[in-house]
Structure formats: C-alpha cells, structure tokens
Enzyme design. Structure first.
Site, PDB file in Angstrom:
ATOM      1  CG  HIS A  71      21.148  47.467  54.008  1.00 24.74           C
ATOM      2  ND1 HIS A  71      22.053  46.457  53.862  1.00 24.74           N
ATOM      3  CD2 HIS A  71      21.419  48.351  53.026  1.00 24.74           C
ATOM      4  CE1 HIS A  71      22.853  46.715  52.850  1.00 24.74           C
ATOM      5  NE2 HIS A  71      22.498  47.853  52.320  1.00 24.74           N
TER       6      HIS A  71
HETATM    7  C1  UD1 Z   1      23.199  53.112  51.640  1.00 22.86           C
HETATM    8  C2  UD1 Z   1      23.564  52.793  50.190  1.00 22.86           C
HETATM    9  C3  UD1 Z   1      23.633  51.270  50.022  1.00 22.86           C
HETATM   10  C4  UD1 Z   1      24.558  50.642  51.043  1.00 22.86           C
HETATM   11  C5  UD1 Z   1      24.097  51.058  52.438  1.00 22.86           C
HETATM   12  C6  UD1 Z   1      24.960  50.492  53.541  1.00 22.86           C
HETATM   13  C7  UD1 Z   1      22.745  54.339  48.485  1.00 22.86           C
HETATM   14  C8  UD1 Z   1      21.788  54.500  47.376  1.00 22.86           C
HETATM   15  N1  UD1 Z   1      22.577  53.261  49.264  1.00 22.86           N
HETATM   16  O1  UD1 Z   1      21.886  52.633  51.884  1.00 22.86           O
HETATM   17  O2  UD1 Z   1      24.130  50.988  48.729  1.00 22.86           O
HETATM   18  O3  UD1 Z   1      24.516  49.238  50.916  1.00 22.86           O
HETATM   19  O4  UD1 Z   1      24.144  52.491  52.494  1.00 22.86           O
HETATM   20  O5  UD1 Z   1      24.467  50.880  54.756  1.00 22.86           O
HETATM   21  O6  UD1 Z   1      23.628  55.159  48.643  1.00 22.86           O
HETATM   22  N2  UD1 Z   1      20.214  56.239  58.787  1.00 22.86           N
HETATM   23  C9  UD1 Z   1      20.519  56.499  60.087  1.00 22.86           C
HETATM   24  N3  UD1 Z   1      21.793  56.820  60.386  1.00 22.86           N
HETATM   25  C10 UD1 Z   1      22.777  56.923  59.455  1.00 22.86           C
HETATM   26  C11 UD1 Z   1      22.442  56.661  58.117  1.00 22.86           C
HETATM   27  C12 UD1 Z   1      21.169  56.314  57.805  1.00 22.86           C
HETATM   28  O7  UD1 Z   1      19.664  56.431  60.967  1.00 22.86           O
HETATM   29  O8  UD1 Z   1      23.934  57.219  59.818  1.00 22.86           O
HETATM   30  C13 UD1 Z   1      18.845  55.840  58.454  1.00 22.86           C
HETATM   31  C14 UD1 Z   1      17.985  57.006  58.036  1.00 22.86           C
HETATM   32  O9  UD1 Z   1      16.696  56.784  58.499  1.00 22.86           O
HETATM   33  C15 UD1 Z   1      18.010  56.909  56.527  1.00 22.86           C
HETATM   34  C16 UD1 Z   1      18.073  55.405  56.305  1.00 22.86           C
HETATM   35  O10 UD1 Z   1      18.862  54.913  57.388  1.00 22.86           O
HETATM   36  O11 UD1 Z   1      16.926  57.520  55.918  1.00 22.86           O
HETATM   37  C17 UD1 Z   1      18.682  54.987  55.003  1.00 22.86           C
HETATM   38  O12 UD1 Z   1      19.966  55.610  54.838  1.00 22.86           O
HETATM   39  P1  UD1 Z   1      20.499  55.960  53.358  1.00 22.86           P
HETATM   40  O13 UD1 Z   1      21.864  56.542  53.445  1.00 22.86           O
HETATM   41  O14 UD1 Z   1      19.477  56.733  52.619  1.00 22.86           O
HETATM   42  O15 UD1 Z   1      20.579  54.552  52.635  1.00 22.86           O
HETATM   43  P2  UD1 Z   1      21.044  53.095  53.149  1.00 22.86           P
HETATM   44  O16 UD1 Z   1      19.832  52.229  53.199  1.00 22.86           O
HETATM   45  O17 UD1 Z   1      21.908  53.153  54.360  1.00 22.86           O
END
Ligand code: UD1
Length: 390
Positions: free
Chosen positions: A228
């Site tokens: 991811h």
């Molecule tokens: C975050 C953490 C990362 C961790 C990862 C585990 C930061 C900077 N990064 O990254 O260190 O390894 O979590 O998963 O805090 N989304 C959904 N549903 C959710 C959450 C996210 O659909 O419940 C999608 C959204 O499109 C979002 C994208 O995933 O924009 C990324 O989510 P985000 O929380 O920004 O970062 P992660 O890549 O999950």
C-alpha cells in the site's frame, strides 16, 4: 491520586499497538493500585471503513473509542490540520496529564503537536525508529513526534542509538520492547484453529475471478502479499512492473493471496490494471483482512511479500521468510543481517525475482528480539506512572 491519560488511534496499524496498552491499564486498575489511571481513547477517524477499523476493535477486544474525531480521508495537510483542530478541543475539555501516541501515522503527528502546544506531557510508544528516508510521510511523523515527546518508549536498542544521535537525553528513553508482539502472543494460539479456506471464502474480493479457491491452493502452500505504500502504488511504471512480476513469476510457482488495501485497489483501477489482476489464475484477491485472519494466514504462509512495517516484525517472530518491497526500513532489527526474517528487495523487479527464488527455498526460523516477549504494554504503563520530569 489519579493519572489521566488520553491515548490516540487513527489508522489500522495503531489498533494492534493500543489494544495491549488498554488491557494493561484495566489490569492495573483491577488491582486497586495507586495512583489510579483514568483513560480515554480517541479515534481520529483517519481509517473509517469497517474492514480498516471496526473489525480491529472487535478482533482485538478494544472498547469503543470514547471520542471519534471523524477526520476521514484527505491530503496529509487536511488530515493533520483537521485532526489538530478537533483534538485541541478534546484536550481543552478533558485536560489529561498525558497524551499517549503510538507508531507513525498522521494521527500520531497531529496529536503530538497539539498535546505539546497545550502543555500536556507526551509519551510515544514505538519511538526511535528511523528509515532515514524523508520521502516517507511516516519518517516525518516519527521525527517530529520524537522531538516533542517527554517519554520515548523504544522497541529495540537500535532505536536508542538513533535517538541519542539526535540529542535526545537518555533519561527520556525507556526500553520497553515491541508492543505489537504483545498482541501477536495473545492471539496466536486462538487463531491456530481457524480454517484457512473459510477465511479465503469469507473475505473473497467481490470482483475476484470465479475460480474455486480449493483448486487454487490444493496443498495449502501459498505466498501472502500486502502492498500500500505510495512509493509502490502511486507510480504507474512501478505498479505495472510489480503486477507483471506477480502475474508472470509468482503465480505460476505458488498461489498468491492478496488482501488488497483500498488505496492500492483505487490505483490499480486508475492505471487500468484491475481487470488483469482479477482475471489472473492463482491470484486470490481478498478484501482487507482483520487482525486475526491475517495472523492465521501469516502463520502458515510459505513466504510473505510486503511493504508493511508491522508484518516485517510479525514475520520475524513467526519465522516466515519476508521480502520487503522497500529500499529501506525503519525496523532493521527484522532484517536477516540482524538475525530477522526479512530482506529488503525494493521495487525493482529484477532484484525481487532473485530474492523470491531464494526465499522459496528458505527454512522457517522464528527469532525473538530482546523484550519482544508479550509484556511490553505493562512496561509502558509502568514507565508512565513512574515518570519523573527532567
Ligand atoms: C496509512 C498510514 C500508513 C499505514 C497505513 C496502513 C499515514 C501517513 N499513513 O496509510 O503509515 O501503513 O495507513 O493502512 O498515516 N481509504 C479508504 N478507507 C479507509 C481508509 C482509507 O478507502 O478506511 C482510502 C482512501 O482512498 C484514502 C486512501 O485509502 O485516501 C489512503 O488512506 P490514508 O489514511 O490517507 O493513508 P494509508 O495509505 O492508509
């Protein structure tokens, strides 16, 4: 006398770290010791999908958060800014003695800065990890959090060296061990009885090809993968070459189980790679898994391919050969050269290919770094209770 603690979670990897801490507080209070610990759990809401959040509360027996800030997705500045605005109000209302943050996600950074600006003591569990890679958002989060923390609880002694080099006074650092391993130790016996087939059927991705899972993993030998990181999934050329490697080199050798992160699914669709992935025979595509199902699959995997930090640690303790698809790691203690199970293979497919062949022949040798013993949370709580300011 009472100590009031607010602890913070935001994203998936936080839940495995806060669960043992909350249980340690409950155990401590049940013995009626002094000072009594009053605890509030704040969820920033960075991860909000059931499979990224609620499932972990259930699996890990975490009580519902006392306060949910409902931040959700957004750019880093939006997530951090919105969390700070909402968390400041929480701190002004509840005035805890301590804010406890874990790991390195955006919630960790935002709540650390807010706590210090409100002159509340800050404790960081999992302090001192450094990848040296400032292009990783997590590295920025770690650096800022550790610079601000009053009490830095470290998982290994390499982390102590990192902090001392940065000028952190030794008195602020306590070696408590790896809190995520508390969770692994608590649940590993329970999940042994879980059926792998049931996990695969129940979590099959709705778009996944119609192949029967039994034919895909006839002898229960499989590779497991998670991916991811922005460095792997946000760049079209990199993601394309990784997908080609999984399809052309991994699945002809061994079935590949892939619980897919929402960010990765979004990017595969965006780059037009999704159809190819869901049609591939031998690639078992799943929704993101809860903690217990993932642990069960990890325990029986032949090898792991991942860019996660936590899985490198779990593979080390379980002895599962782990190809870490990154150029660096903040967790060197998990690398083979330090006795662990993980090899850094980056995202250049030429390198991964060789390491994959080697790892397929590697024996499974569990390793237990010092203080990764299942009792870290108790030591963390003790360090907070016994804290004396400098
Ligand atoms: C975050 C953490 C990362 C961790 C990862 C585990 C930061 C900077 N990064 O990254 O260190 O390894 O979590 O998963 O805090 N989304 C959904 N549903 C959710 C959450 C996210 O659909 O419940 C999608 C959204 O499109 C979002 C994208 O995933 O924009 C990324 O989510 P985000 O929380 O920004 O970062 P992660 O890549 O999950």
């Amino acid at each position: 006398m009472k100590i009031k603690i607010i602890s913070v979670v935001g994203a998936r990897p936080n839940f495995m770290k806060i669960s043992p801490f909350i249980h340690a507080i409950n155990d401590y209070n049940s013995l009626h010791q002094q000072p009594e610990v009053e605890h509030l759990l704040v969820h920033t809401g960075q991860h909000y999908d059931d499979c990224m959040s609620r499932k972990f509360f259930e699996d890990l027996d975490i009580p519902p958060a006392d306060i949910n800030l409902g931040i959700g997705s957004g750019s880093h500045a939006e997530q951090v800014g919105n969390t700070m605005i909402a968390f400041e109000k929480v701190l002004q209302k509840h005035r805890p003695d301590w804010v406890v943050v874990v790991g390195d996600v955006n919630a960790t950074l935002s709540c650390s800065v807010t706590a210090k600006k409100e002159r509340i003591k800050l404790c960081h569990i999992e302090a001192g990890l450094r990848s040296g890679d400032m292009s990783m958002p997590e590295e920025i989060n770690r650096l800022v959090t550790d610079r601000l923390a009053d009490l830095l609880l470290i998982p290994d002694l390499i982390s102590e060296g990192n902090l001392l080099k940065e000028g952190v006074p030794k008195e602020k650092i306590v070696f408590t061990g790896n809190i995520m391993i508390d969770t692994l130790e608590k649940f590993r016996d329970k999940v042994k009885g879980f059926s792998i087939l049931k996990i695969l059927y129940e979590n099959k991705h709705p778009d996944a090809a119609g192949n029967s899972i039994e034919t895909e993993i006839k002898d229960f030998s499989y590779a497991l993968m998670t991916m991811h990181r922005p460095s792997n999934v946000d760049n079209e050329t990199v993601l394309k070459s990784l997908v080609r490697f999984f399809i052309e080199e991994v699945t002809p050798e061994i079935p590949l189980i892939w619980p897919i992160h929402p960010r990765t699914e979004k990017q595969l669709k965006h780059f037009g790679l999704w159809e190819k992935v869901i049609e591939t025979k031998g690639l078992i595509l799943l929704n993101p898994l809860g903690y217990l199902d993932m642990l069960r699959l990890n325990m029986s995997a032949k090898i792991m391919l991942t860019d996660s930090g936590g899985l490198q640690e779990e593979c080390t303790v379980l002895g599962i050969p782990c190809l870490t698809m990154r150029d660096n790691t903040e967790r060197p203690v998990t690398l083979q050269e330090h006795g662990g199970a993980s090899v850094l293979v980056g995202n250049n497919v030429l390198h991964i290919s060789d390491s994959f062949k080697k790892a397929m022949q590697s024996p499974h040798i569990p390793v237990r770094p010092e203080l990764w013993d299942g009792h870290t949370a108790e030591r963390c709580l003790k360090a907070i209770i016994e804290y004396k300011s400098l």
